[in-house]
Design a protein around this motif. Structure first.
Motif, PDB file in Angstrom:
ATOM      1  N   THR A 302       0.692  -1.341   0.094  1.00  0.00           N
ATOM      2  CA  THR A 302      -0.005  -0.023  -0.118  1.00  0.00           C
ATOM      3  C   THR A 302       0.799   1.025   0.199  1.00  0.00           C
ATOM      4  OG1 THR A 302      -1.685  -0.892   1.629  1.00  0.00           O
ATOM      5  CG2 THR A 302      -1.349   1.298   1.207  1.00  0.00           C
ATOM      6  N   LYS A 303       2.395   1.504   1.340  1.00  0.00           N
ATOM      7  CA  LYS A 303       2.633   2.895   0.923  1.00  0.00           C
ATOM      8  C   LYS A 303       3.330   2.361  -0.386  1.00  0.00           C
ATOM      9  CE  LYS A 303       3.955   2.505   5.940  1.00  0.00           C
ATOM     10  NZ  LYS A 303       3.084   0.911   6.026  1.00  0.00           N
ATOM     11  N   ILE A 304       4.007   1.561  -1.267  1.00  0.00           N
ATOM     12  CA  ILE A 304       4.576   1.853  -2.305  1.00  0.00           C
ATOM     13  C   ILE A 304       3.249   2.507  -3.602  1.00  0.00           C
ATOM     14  CG2 ILE A 304       5.517   0.609  -4.345  1.00  0.00           C
ATOM     15  CD1 ILE A 304       6.266  -1.361  -2.588  1.00  0.00           C
ATOM     16  N   ARG A 305       2.269   1.686  -3.892  1.00  0.00           N
ATOM     17  CA  ARG A 305       1.545   1.964  -4.269  1.00  0.00           C
ATOM     18  C   ARG A 305       1.627   3.928  -4.397  1.00  0.00           C
ATOM     19  NH1 ARG A 305      -3.675   3.259  -5.429  1.00  0.00           N
ATOM     20  NH2 ARG A 305      -4.744   2.711  -7.071  1.00  0.00           N
ATOM     21  N   ALA A 306       0.975   4.091  -3.005  1.00  0.00           N
ATOM     22  CA  ALA A 306       0.165   5.827  -2.388  1.00  0.00           C
ATOM     23  C   ALA A 306       2.277   6.396  -2.669  1.00  0.00           C
ATOM     24  CB  ALA A 306       0.220   5.460  -0.775  1.00  0.00           C
ATOM     25  N   GLY A 307       3.293   5.687  -3.035  1.00  0.00           N
ATOM     26  CA  GLY A 307       3.997   6.959  -3.140  1.00  0.00           C
ATOM     27  C   GLY A 307       4.272   7.127  -4.611  1.00  0.00           C
ATOM     28  N   LEU A 308       4.236   5.676  -5.798  1.00  0.00           N
ATOM     29  CA  LEU A 308       4.395   6.195  -6.530  1.00  0.00           C
ATOM     30  C   LEU A 308       3.293   6.884  -7.612  1.00  0.00           C
ATOM     31  CD1 LEU A 308       4.373   2.493  -8.057  1.00  0.00           C
ATOM     32  CD2 LEU A 308       6.069   4.361  -7.958  1.00  0.00           C
ATOM     33  N   GLY A 309       1.707   7.338  -6.689  1.00  0.00           N
ATOM     34  CA  GLY A 309       0.665   8.067  -6.743  1.00  0.00           C
ATOM     35  C   GLY A 309       0.949   9.426  -6.881  1.00  0.00           C
ATOM     36  N   GLU A 310       1.577   9.964  -5.161  1.00  0.00           N
ATOM     37  CA  GLU A 310       2.377  10.862  -4.897  1.00  0.00           C
ATOM     38  C   GLU A 310       3.294  12.052  -5.952  1.00  0.00           C
ATOM     39  OE1 GLU A 310       3.464  13.329  -1.104  1.00  0.00           O
ATOM     40  OE2 GLU A 310       2.902  11.347  -1.053  1.00  0.00           O
ATOM     41  N   PHE A 311       4.314  10.430  -5.717  1.00  0.00           N
ATOM     42  CA  PHE A 311       5.104  11.259  -6.951  1.00  0.00           C
ATOM     43  C   PHE A 311       5.066  11.667  -8.526  1.00  0.00           C
ATOM     44  CE2 PHE A 311       9.106  10.631  -9.343  1.00  0.00           C
ATOM     45  CZ  PHE A 311      10.010  11.382  -9.009  1.00  0.00           C
ATOM     46  N   ASP A 312       3.930  10.555  -8.630  1.00  0.00           N
ATOM     47  CA  ASP A 312       3.741  10.296 -10.821  1.00  0.00           C
ATOM     48  C   ASP A 312       2.536   9.581 -10.517  1.00  0.00           C
ATOM     49  OD1 ASP A 312       2.865  10.993 -13.303  1.00  0.00           O
ATOM     50  OD2 ASP A 312       5.759  10.343 -13.641  1.00  0.00           O
ATOM     51  N   PRO A 313       1.148  10.475 -10.793  1.00  0.00           N
ATOM     52  CA  PRO A 313      -0.099   9.307 -11.422  1.00  0.00           C
ATOM     53  C   PRO A 313       0.608   8.406 -11.987  1.00  0.00           C
ATOM     54  CG  PRO A 313      -0.601  10.922 -10.917  1.00  0.00           C
ATOM     55  CD  PRO A 313       1.020  11.997 -11.076  1.00  0.00           C
ATOM     56  N   LYS A 314       1.606   7.899 -13.222  1.00  0.00           N
ATOM     57  CA  LYS A 314       1.500   7.764 -14.189  1.00  0.00           C
ATOM     58  C   LYS A 314       2.214   6.066 -13.774  1.00  0.00           C
ATOM     59  CE  LYS A 314       1.370  10.783 -18.597  1.00  0.00           C
ATOM     60  NZ  LYS A 314       1.915  11.385 -18.949  1.00  0.00           N
ATOM     61  N   LEU A 315       3.227   6.799 -12.702  1.00  0.00           N
ATOM     62  CA  LEU A 315       3.721   4.491 -12.075  1.00  0.00           C
ATOM     63  C   LEU A 315       3.036   4.733 -11.596  1.00  0.00           C
ATOM     64  CD1 LEU A 315       6.761   7.217 -10.423  1.00  0.00           C
ATOM     65  CD2 LEU A 315       7.004   5.029 -12.998  1.00  0.00           C
ATOM     66  N   GLN A 316       2.000   4.817 -11.158  1.00  0.00           N
ATOM     67  CA  GLN A 316       0.719   4.047  -9.841  1.00  0.00           C
ATOM     68  C   GLN A 316       0.095   3.649 -10.728  1.00  0.00           C
ATOM     69  OE1 GLN A 316      -3.204   5.488  -7.841  1.00  0.00           O
ATOM     70  NE2 GLN A 316      -1.486   5.263  -6.175  1.00  0.00           N
ATOM     71  N   GLN A 317      -0.453   4.273 -12.036  1.00  0.00           N
ATOM     72  CA  GLN A 317      -1.518   3.633 -13.130  1.00  0.00           C
ATOM     73  C   GLN A 317      -0.247   2.691 -13.670  1.00  0.00           C
ATOM     74  OE1 GLN A 317      -2.000   6.341 -15.900  1.00  0.00           O
ATOM     75  NE2 GLN A 317      -3.531   7.984 -14.494  1.00  0.00           N
ATOM     76  N   ASN A 318       1.062   2.335 -13.987  1.00  0.00           N
ATOM     77  CA  ASN A 318       1.448   1.400 -14.243  1.00  0.00           C
ATOM     78  C   ASN A 318       1.720   0.258 -13.527  1.00  0.00           C
ATOM     79  OD1 ASN A 318       2.385   2.527 -16.722  1.00  0.00           O
ATOM     80  ND2 ASN A 318       3.555   3.574 -15.540  1.00  0.00           N
ATOM     81  N   PHE A 319       1.989   0.530 -12.138  1.00  0.00           N
ATOM     82  CA  PHE A 319       1.681  -0.284 -10.891  1.00  0.00           C
ATOM     83  C   PHE A 319       0.536  -1.380 -10.937  1.00  0.00           C
ATOM     84  CE2 PHE A 319       1.344  -1.346  -6.808  1.00  0.00           C
ATOM     85  CZ  PHE A 319       2.279  -2.279  -6.489  1.00  0.00           C
ATOM     86  N   ASP A 320      -0.691   0.026 -11.175  1.00  0.00           N
ATOM     87  CA  ASP A 320      -2.164  -1.244 -10.965  1.00  0.00           C
ATOM     88  C   ASP A 320      -1.758  -1.964 -12.151  1.00  0.00           C
ATOM     89  OD1 ASP A 320      -2.328   0.184  -8.853  1.00  0.00           O
ATOM     90  OD2 ASP A 320      -3.384   1.763  -9.528  1.00  0.00           O
ATOM     91  N   SER A 321      -1.321  -1.869 -13.134  1.00  0.00           N
ATOM     92  CA  SER A 321      -1.746  -2.455 -14.906  1.00  0.00           C
ATOM     93  C   SER A 321      -1.147  -3.912 -14.854  1.00  0.00           C
ATOM     94  CB  SER A 321      -1.076  -1.231 -15.300  1.00  0.00           C
ATOM     95  OG  SER A 321      -2.094  -0.720 -15.641  1.00  0.00           O
ATOM     96  N   GLY A 322       0.540  -3.721 -14.205  1.00  0.00           N
ATOM     97  CA  GLY A 322       1.187  -4.449 -13.796  1.00  0.00           C
ATOM     98  C   GLY A 322       0.976  -6.271 -12.766  1.00  0.00           C
ATOM     99  N   VAL A 323      -0.417  -5.354 -12.008  1.00  0.00           N
ATOM    100  CA  VAL A 323      -0.718  -6.326 -11.003  1.00  0.00           C
ATOM    101  C   VAL A 323      -1.956  -6.958 -10.886  1.00  0.00           C
ATOM    102  CG1 VAL A 323      -2.211  -6.232  -8.258  1.00  0.00           C
ATOM    103  CG2 VAL A 323       0.113  -4.943  -8.990  1.00  0.00           C
ATOM    104  N   ALA A 324      -2.448  -6.033 -12.326  1.00  0.00           N
ATOM    105  CA  ALA A 324      -3.549  -6.748 -12.973  1.00  0.00           C
ATOM    106  C   ALA A 324      -3.764  -7.627 -13.737  1.00  0.00           C
ATOM    107  CB  ALA A 324      -4.880  -5.576 -13.504  1.00  0.00           C
ATOM    108  N   GLU A 325      -2.505  -7.674 -13.710  1.00  0.00           N
ATOM    109  CA  GLU A 325      -1.893  -8.537 -15.662  1.00  0.00           C
ATOM    110  C   GLU A 325      -1.845  -9.765 -14.698  1.00  0.00           C
ATOM    111  OE1 GLU A 325       1.315  -9.249 -18.604  1.00  0.00           O
ATOM    112  OE2 GLU A 325       0.426  -7.543 -17.984  1.00  0.00           O
ATOM    113  N   PHE A 326      -0.754  -9.659 -13.287  1.00  0.00           N
ATOM    114  CA  PHE A 326      -0.493 -10.380 -12.003  1.00  0.00           C
ATOM    115  C   PHE A 326      -1.941 -11.236 -12.147  1.00  0.00           C
ATOM    116  CE2 PHE A 326       0.150 -11.672  -8.515  1.00  0.00           C
ATOM    117  CZ  PHE A 326       1.829 -13.209  -8.483  1.00  0.00           C
TER     118      PHE A 326
END
Length: 718
Positions: A302-326
């Motif tokens: 949760t911290k990694i996901r939130a930190g990515l979103g705070e730094f750059d929303p696109k990074l959070q989107q990429n993270f969510d896409s990778g997890v969804a594929e997994f």
């Protein structure tokens, strides 16, 4: 010589941690990092009664230093023409620093000169009456070494010898208040030993400001660069202090990281509460090694996901896409089905009656949040793994698979392979992991039978009492008198590996550096440490017979790491944040130049050994795109209208905008291998440039006299 000086500075800094004491009254208060230590001649009369002195007296460590280390330095001098100056400088300064109170000061970097960042470093030694002779000898060696990347000089300040790199208040004679009078430093001292043998202090505010300025400078076009420390929550870090010293006959280390509540991001790791009775009760009363701590993998997710979103929303989107594929590939949800069912509290132990005394007998236990859900998920993981392994092994006419077996009331799952059988058991709300089914089953049966636990061990109870923390958030315990006999042979093996190779290459080493076991055993006692948090920050305290004594547990380094987990993670994260982006840019930039070099050779092969007349010719004639001619460390990007366009249009853009300077026009493959073919613009990186040579290699060189001499020798104006 640059590499030699870097080695010297690194060696001095890290060798210092282990025997430091305050010279804080002689160091400026603007210190970003300060390390001080007592010399061996100034440890005081109490040292004679310590276990450390008795251990050293029983060993051949002094003989090793006198015989082996000089031989090693001599061999280094034989292999490098610059190394002799280094070894002379090292030996000359290291000897008095070993004997007298000394310190290391880092005051940040001087960026007043455009494109150049110079460290502000001073190494101090209170050499007393020997100071004048030592300063004269050091300056003689510095002059003999010739040009260096940064200004370096030795000077005398009262009885102190100061070796200065860059410009510091010692040479500029700025009047700055001493560190010892700084209010935050005084508060830090109050959290640790009053009379320490070593002390290391880090000013978090100054370090984070330096990192933020560095990120902003290296990524001028990215306004989010300064969000890094905020996204990670590191802006809440105030300072950190680490000390070590004697408590009567024993050795004690203390650490404190000031991070006041409320904390956020990574610093919320400090908010862990006390370890539960349930997780500690999993370790039997006869356990000889225990390390228990906290790691919430679902919370980390949760911290990694939130930190990515705070730094750059696109990074959070990429993270969510990778997890969804997994999740789609595996058929279960990574967070909900695997990470969240795991609890946040873990224990690792070694018990002679569960797994024997060897390293392969360790048991890892997790107190689960949802045992049923995790058991279902692990079953799915096993099924997928078996299908994959069956597909591979069938071609080899083998069978590799996870199997399960009922042993009494316990079901054990294990991987059926030779030598070890990695196993897991879920029972009574705990997950047990081990390398053999027998060990996992025994661990589960101990808890099921409600047998006596480590909480009933009198040595463990005494350790917590001595450390003054009955409810720690992490703990380590080593029953050294019981583990030393098994660990001793492993330590002999490791020591002989180093000493034996040294003897083979001409280094004269003593036969028995490590004392005989019969001389070590009387010096040992149970050792360990605890950590805990409060509203002010994170605390750690460890105690043992002497520094490094936990090595006689056989697994001491792993367990000790669990106690210092939070501090270690923070100390690693801080410097890496500053340089990771720049390092990646340098590596990519070097790759660009290598591709340019290969394209040049291909062109030369097609034109009777002649190199291209200009760098743009490569885009016209070779399979290389214009994007290769852009340094990733700059804000410039390839125009969108050039993507997918003809080579001629791309070549025209490269001729006008290339970040690399081509200097091999008119030359052939017969030129000397050390001839420069191309180099990058001086503004691409912070302190130096990548250079392509005729033999195809690419080297990164720091801006300074050595680089100027190289260019001047080849007639290149830059």
């Amino acid at each position: 010589m640059k590499k030699c000086l870097a080695f010297l500075l690194t060696l001095v800094l890290f060798a210092s941690v282990g025997r430091a004491q305050l010279l804080s009254e002689r160091v400026p208060a603007d210190a970003v990092v300060f390390v001080g230590w007592k010399g061996v001649d100034e440890l005081g009369p109490g040292y004679d009664q310590t276990r450390l002195k008795k251990f050293i007296d029983a060993s051949a460590i002094r003989e090793l230093i006198d015989r082996s280390i000089p031989g090693l330095l001599a061999r280094i001098g034989e292999s490098d023409r610059h190394a002799q100056e280094l070894t002379d400088l090292l030996v000359t300064f290291a000897k008095p620093m070993f004997h007298h109170t000394s310190a290391f000061y880092f005051g940040g970097v001087d960026s007043s000169r455009p494109g150049q960042m110079t460290p502000r470093i001073a190494i101090l030694c209170d050499a007393k009456a020997d100071a004048p002779a030592l300063v004269a000898r050091l300056n003689e060696l510095i002059q003999k070494a010739g040009r260096t990347p940064f200004a370096i000089q030795a000077m005398q300040v009262d009885s102190l010898v100061v070796l200065e790199i860059g410009k510091t208040p010692f040479s500029t004679k700025e009047k700055i208040a001493p560190l010892a009078q700084d209010a935050r430093f005084k508060k830090a001292i109050e959290q640790t030993q009053a009379d320490s043998v070593y002390l290391a202090y880090l000013d978090g505010h100054a370090l984070l400001k330096m990192i933020a300025d560095d990120l902003a400078e290296s990524d001028r076009n990215n306004k989010s660069a300064r969000k890094v420390t905020t996204a990670l929550g590191l802006d809440g870090l105030d300072y950190a202090i680490f000390t070590g010293g004697f408590t009567e006959a024993d050795w004690t280390d203390r650490a404190f990281i000031a991070a006041p509540s409320p904390r956020r991001g990574l610093l919320t790791w400090f908010d862990d509460g006390p370890l539960s009775k349930e997780i500690l009760s999993a370790a039997p009363v006869t356990s000889t090694v225990l390390a228990a701590g906290q790691l919430d993998l679902a919370g980390l997710y949760t911290k990694i996901r939130a930190g990515l979103g705070e730094f750059d929303p696109k990074l959070q989107q990429n993270f969510d896409s990778g997890v969804a594929e997994f999740n789609e590939q595996t058929g279960f949800d990574l967070h909900d089905d695997l990470l969240n069912p795991l609890g946040s509290q873990w224990a690792l132990y070694l018990d002679p009656q569960v797994g024997g005394n060897g390293m392969l007998g360790y048991v890892l236990v997790n107190r689960l949040r949802d045992a049923n859900r995790l058991e279902k998920t692990l079953g799915q993981v096993e099924l997928m793994a078996n299908n994959l392994m069956r597909s591979f092994a069938s071609r080899q006419k083998m069978t590799i698979q996870f199997k399960q077996e009922k042993v009494g009331d316990t079901t054990v799952h294990y991987l059926a392979v030779p030598f070890v059988g990695p196993s897991w058991v879920i029972r009574d709300g705990n997950l047990y992991l081990s390398l053999y089914p027998q060990v996992a089953v025994s661990a589960a049966e101990h808890v099921a039978a409600k047998g006596k636990s480590i909480l009933d061990n009198p040595d463990y109870q005494k350790l917590l009492q001595d450390l003054g923390q009955a409810n720690p958030s992490s703990v380590a315990f080593f029953d050294l008198p019981k583990t030393a006999t098994d660990a001793y042979t492993s330590l002999l093996f490791l020591s002989r590996m180093y000493l034996g190779f040294g003897d083979m290459f001409g280094l004269d080493s003593p036969a028995m550096v490590l004392p005989q076991l019969k001389k070590i055993l009387p010096l040992l006692a149970p050792a360990g440490g605890v950590s805990w948090s409060d509203d002010t920050g994170w605390h750690s305290k460890t105690v043992g017979p002497f520094p490094g004594s936990v090595l006689f547990s056989g697994g001491g380094s792993l367990a000790a790491a669990s106690v210092g987990q939070a501090g270690l993670l923070t100390s690693i994260a801080l410097p890496s944040l500053s340089r990771s982006r720049e390092t990646a840019n340098r590596v990519k930039c070097a790759s660009n130049l290598r591709q340019i070099g290969q394209a040049c050779l291909m062109y030369a092969n097609e034109h009777k050994g002649k190199y291209p007349p200009d760098i743009a010719e490569l885009v016209k004639t070779q399979d290389i795109g214009p994007e290769v001619f852009i340094c990733p460390g700059t804000p410039e990007e390839l125009p969108a209208n050039l993507r997918g366009q003809s080579n001629a249009e791309g070549a025209k853009w490269v001729a006008q905008h290339s970040h690399y300077h081509y200097v091999a026009a008119g030359k052939t493959t017969a030129m000397a291998l050390e001839t420069i073919v191309a180099y990058e613009d001086m503004s691409n990186h912070e302190q130096g440039i990548n250079i392509l040579f005729a033999d195809g290699r690419v080297e990164y060189m720091v801006a300074g006299p050595s680089l100027d001499e190289l260019f001047d020798a080849q007639g290149i104006k830059h």
